[in-house]
Design a protein around this motif. Structure first.
Motif, PDB file in Angstrom:
ATOM      1  N   ARG A  10       0.858  -1.190   0.000  1.00 41.92           N
ATOM      2  CA  ARG A  10       0.000   0.000   0.000  1.00 41.92           C
ATOM      3  C   ARG A  10       0.893   1.238   0.000  1.00 41.92           C
ATOM      4  O   ARG A  10       1.969   1.246   0.587  1.00 41.92           O
ATOM      5  CB  ARG A  10      -0.918   0.008   1.215  1.00 41.92           C
ATOM      6  N   HIS A  11       0.405   2.276  -0.660  1.00 42.35           N
ATOM      7  CA  HIS A  11       1.164   3.523  -0.772  1.00 42.35           C
ATOM      8  C   HIS A  11       0.597   4.556   0.199  1.00 42.35           C
ATOM      9  O   HIS A  11      -0.624   4.712   0.304  1.00 42.35           O
ATOM     10  CB  HIS A  11       1.070   4.072  -2.202  1.00 42.35           C
ATOM     11  N   TYR A  12       1.503   5.261   0.872  1.00 38.55           N
ATOM     12  CA  TYR A  12       1.123   6.305   1.823  1.00 38.55           C
ATOM     13  C   TYR A  12       1.857   7.584   1.460  1.00 38.55           C
ATOM     14  O   TYR A  12       2.920   7.552   0.842  1.00 38.55           O
ATOM     15  CB  TYR A  12       1.473   5.889   3.259  1.00 38.55           C
ATOM     16  N   ALA A  13       1.285   8.709   1.872  1.00 40.17           N
ATOM     17  CA  ALA A  13       1.892  10.009   1.588  1.00 40.17           C
ATOM     18  C   ALA A  13       1.854  10.876   2.839  1.00 40.17           C
ATOM     19  O   ALA A  13       0.894  10.841   3.609  1.00 40.17           O
ATOM     20  CB  ALA A  13       1.139  10.707   0.457  1.00 40.17           C
ATOM     21  N   VAL A  14       2.916  11.644   3.002  1.00 38.13           N
ATOM     22  CA  VAL A  14       2.969  12.695   4.016  1.00 38.13           C
ATOM     23  C   VAL A  14       3.197  13.990   3.260  1.00 38.13           C
ATOM     24  O   VAL A  14       4.069  14.073   2.392  1.00 38.13           O
ATOM     25  CB  VAL A  14       4.113  12.457   5.032  1.00 38.13           C
ATOM     26  N   GLU A  77     -13.087   3.663   8.521  1.00 36.83           N
ATOM     27  CA  GLU A  77     -12.015   3.205   9.388  1.00 36.83           C
ATOM     28  C   GLU A  77     -10.735   3.075   8.578  1.00 36.83           C
ATOM     29  O   GLU A  77     -10.754   2.600   7.447  1.00 36.83           O
ATOM     30  CB  GLU A  77     -12.373   1.844   9.975  1.00 36.83           C
ATOM     31  N   HIS A  78      -9.649   3.531   9.134  1.00 35.66           N
ATOM     32  CA  HIS A  78      -8.339   3.409   8.497  1.00 35.66           C
ATOM     33  C   HIS A  78      -7.430   2.636   9.433  1.00 35.66           C
ATOM     34  O   HIS A  78      -7.280   3.009  10.598  1.00 35.66           O
ATOM     35  CB  HIS A  78      -7.715   4.779   8.215  1.00 35.66           C
ATOM     36  N   ILE A  79      -6.851   1.590   8.921  1.00 37.96           N
ATOM     37  CA  ILE A  79      -5.864   0.850   9.682  1.00 37.96           C
ATOM     38  C   ILE A  79      -4.508   1.357   9.223  1.00 37.96           C
ATOM     39  O   ILE A  79      -4.174   1.277   8.040  1.00 37.96           O
ATOM     40  CB  ILE A  79      -6.007  -0.662   9.464  1.00 37.96           C
ATOM     41  N   VAL A  80      -3.766   1.906  10.172  1.00 35.40           N
ATOM     42  CA  VAL A  80      -2.459   2.475   9.850  1.00 35.40           C
ATOM     43  C   VAL A  80      -1.399   1.564  10.453  1.00 35.40           C
ATOM     44  O   VAL A  80      -1.331   1.421  11.677  1.00 35.40           O
ATOM     45  CB  VAL A  80      -2.313   3.908  10.403  1.00 35.40           C
ATOM     46  N   PRO A  81      -0.575   0.956   9.613  1.00 34.57           N
ATOM     47  CA  PRO A  81       0.491   0.103  10.148  1.00 34.57           C
ATOM     48  C   PRO A  81       1.427   0.898  11.059  1.00 34.57           C
ATOM     49  O   PRO A  81       1.662   2.088  10.848  1.00 34.57           O
ATOM     50  CB  PRO A  81       1.237  -0.376   8.896  1.00 34.57           C
ATOM     51  N   TYR A  82       1.962   0.217  12.055  1.00 34.30           N
ATOM     52  CA  TYR A  82       2.852   0.838  13.024  1.00 34.30           C
ATOM     53  C   TYR A  82       3.995   1.573  12.342  1.00 34.30           C
ATOM     54  O   TYR A  82       4.299   2.717  12.693  1.00 34.30           O
ATOM     55  CB  TYR A  82       3.397  -0.225  13.981  1.00 34.30           C
ATOM     56  N   GLU A  83       4.661   0.942  11.378  1.00 39.21           N
ATOM     57  CA  GLU A  83       5.808   1.570  10.711  1.00 39.21           C
ATOM     58  C   GLU A  83       5.404   2.859   9.990  1.00 39.21           C
ATOM     59  O   GLU A  83       6.175   3.812   9.954  1.00 39.21           O
ATOM     60  CB  GLU A  83       6.480   0.605   9.740  1.00 39.21           C
ATOM     61  N   ILE A  84       4.213   2.900   9.429  1.00 35.83           N
ATOM     62  CA  ILE A  84       3.742   4.111   8.749  1.00 35.83           C
ATOM     63  C   ILE A  84       3.432   5.203   9.766  1.00 35.83           C
ATOM     64  O   ILE A  84       3.794   6.366   9.578  1.00 35.83           O
ATOM     65  CB  ILE A  84       2.532   3.795   7.843  1.00 35.83           C
ATOM     66  N   MET A  85       2.787   4.829  10.874  1.00 37.15           N
ATOM     67  CA  MET A  85       2.493   5.830  11.908  1.00 37.15           C
ATOM     68  C   MET A  85       3.795   6.359  12.510  1.00 37.15           C
ATOM     69  O   MET A  85       3.920   7.560  12.765  1.00 37.15           O
ATOM     70  CB  MET A  85       1.598   5.246  12.999  1.00 37.15           C
ATOM     71  N   ARG A  86       4.751   5.485  12.699  1.00 43.75           N
ATOM     72  CA  ARG A  86       6.048   5.919  13.222  1.00 43.75           C
ATOM     73  C   ARG A  86       6.728   6.881  12.255  1.00 43.75           C
ATOM     74  O   ARG A  86       7.268   7.912  12.665  1.00 43.75           O
ATOM     75  CB  ARG A  86       6.923   4.691  13.469  1.00 43.75           C
ATOM     76  N   TRP A  87       6.722   6.566  10.971  1.00 46.95           N
ATOM     77  CA  TRP A  87       7.279   7.431   9.924  1.00 46.95           C
ATOM     78  C   TRP A  87       6.594   8.797   9.959  1.00 46.95           C
ATOM     79  O   TRP A  87       7.250   9.847   9.945  1.00 46.95           O
ATOM     80  CB  TRP A  87       7.106   6.738   8.578  1.00 46.95           C
ATOM     81  N   PHE A  88       5.269   8.794  10.037  1.00 46.10           N
ATOM     82  CA  PHE A  88       4.500  10.037  10.097  1.00 46.10           C
ATOM     83  C   PHE A  88       4.881  10.844  11.342  1.00 46.10           C
ATOM     84  O   PHE A  88       5.160  12.044  11.259  1.00 46.10           O
ATOM     85  CB  PHE A  88       2.999   9.718  10.087  1.00 46.10           C
ATOM     86  N   MET A  89       4.901  10.203  12.500  1.00 39.97           N
ATOM     87  CA  MET A  89       5.192  10.924  13.737  1.00 39.97           C
ATOM     88  C   MET A  89       6.635  11.438  13.769  1.00 39.97           C
ATOM     89  O   MET A  89       6.895  12.477  14.378  1.00 39.97           O
ATOM     90  CB  MET A  89       4.894  10.044  14.958  1.00 39.97           C
ATOM     91  N   GLU A  90       7.554  10.763  13.098  1.00 46.50           N
ATOM     92  CA  GLU A  90       8.916  11.308  12.977  1.00 46.50           C
ATOM     93  C   GLU A  90       8.893  12.611  12.190  1.00 46.50           C
ATOM     94  O   GLU A  90       9.591  13.567  12.538  1.00 46.50           O
ATOM     95  CB  GLU A  90       9.839  10.289  12.308  1.00 46.50           C
ATOM     96  N   ARG A  91       8.091  12.660  11.131  1.00 48.97           N
ATOM     97  CA  ARG A  91       7.972  13.891  10.348  1.00 48.97           C
ATOM     98  C   ARG A  91       7.329  14.993  11.190  1.00 48.97           C
ATOM     99  O   ARG A  91       7.718  16.155  11.112  1.00 48.97           O
ATOM    100  CB  ARG A  91       7.153  13.662   9.070  1.00 48.97           C
ATOM    101  N   GLU A  94       9.905  16.331  13.623  1.00 45.68           N
ATOM    102  CA  GLU A  94      10.850  17.216  12.924  1.00 45.68           C
ATOM    103  C   GLU A  94      10.237  18.597  12.700  1.00 45.68           C
ATOM    104  O   GLU A  94      10.914  19.619  12.871  1.00 45.68           O
ATOM    105  CB  GLU A  94      11.257  16.593  11.588  1.00 45.68           C
ATOM    106  N   GLN A  95       8.966  18.642  12.335  1.00 44.06           N
ATOM    107  CA  GLN A  95       8.305  19.931  12.105  1.00 44.06           C
ATOM    108  C   GLN A  95       8.136  20.698  13.409  1.00 44.06           C
ATOM    109  O   GLN A  95       8.314  21.917  13.446  1.00 44.06           O
ATOM    110  CB  GLN A  95       6.954  19.728  11.408  1.00 44.06           C
ATOM    111  N   VAL A  96       7.799  20.002  14.486  1.00 46.19           N
ATOM    112  CA  VAL A  96       7.695  20.648  15.801  1.00 46.19           C
ATOM    113  C   VAL A  96       9.040  21.264  16.161  1.00 46.19           C
ATOM    114  O   VAL A  96       9.116  22.417  16.616  1.00 46.19           O
ATOM    115  CB  VAL A  96       7.237  19.641  16.886  1.00 46.19           C
ATOM    116  N   GLU A  97      10.121  20.528  15.947  1.00 48.08           N
ATOM    117  CA  GLU A  97      11.458  21.034  16.256  1.00 48.08           C
ATOM    118  C   GLU A  97      11.785  22.272  15.426  1.00 48.08           C
ATOM    119  O   GLU A  97      12.324  23.254  15.943  1.00 48.08           O
ATOM    120  CB  GLU A  97      12.501  19.940  16.029  1.00 48.08           C
ATOM    121  N   ARG A  98      11.455  22.247  14.136  1.00 46.24           N
ATOM    122  CA  ARG A  98      11.703  23.427  13.281  1.00 46.24           C
ATOM    123  C   ARG A  98      10.940  24.647  13.801  1.00 46.24           C
ATOM    124  O   ARG A  98      11.491  25.749  13.853  1.00 46.24           O
ATOM    125  CB  ARG A  98      11.297  23.132  11.832  1.00 46.24           C
TER     126      ARG A  98
END
Length: 112
Positions: A10-14, A77-91, A94-98
């Motif tokens: 599946r493809h995801y976008a941020v 309902e959206h099932i978000v895989p852990y790795e995708i949620m982790r990727w999103f939250m890392e982004r 980073e934005q919070v830090e900026r």
């Protein structure tokens, strides 16, 4: 330009945008959708584009007393895989830090 990632087929976008009414940066997570077929012959054209955002992080950048927040959108309902949620939250982190660095730099500039 959105960031795209494939997980389990599946493809995801941020993607990022500025929301003037909120005076905040938004980081959106969506399932990516196929690009128009007409783009197939265009060199380096994206194969997928962001779909409708179902998770949006809102990061205020005008008022340091406001905290970032995450909004969940959608009727389905959206099932978000852990790795995708982790990727999103890392982004998001980073934005919070900026934004926080920008607050600090602005405060230092005002103090001088």
């Amino acid at each position: 330009m959105p960031e795209l990632r494939v997980h389990a087929g599946r493809h995801y976008a941020v993607q990022y945008h500025y929301a003037l009414p909120d005076d905040a940066w938004c980081v959106e997570l969506s399932e990516a959708v196929p690009a128009p077929a007409a783009w197939a012959g265009i060199p380096r054209a994206e194969t997928h584009l962001p779909g409708h955002a179902f998770v949006v992080a809102v990061i205020p950048d005008e008022d340091p007393s406001l905290e970032p927040a995450v909004r969940i959108h959608g009727h389905d309902e959206h099932i978000v895989p852990y790795e995708i949620m982790r990727w999103f939250m890392e982004r998001v982190a980073e934005q919070v830090e900026r934004c926080r660095l920008a607050f600090e730099q602005e405060a230092r500039g005002a103090a001088q």
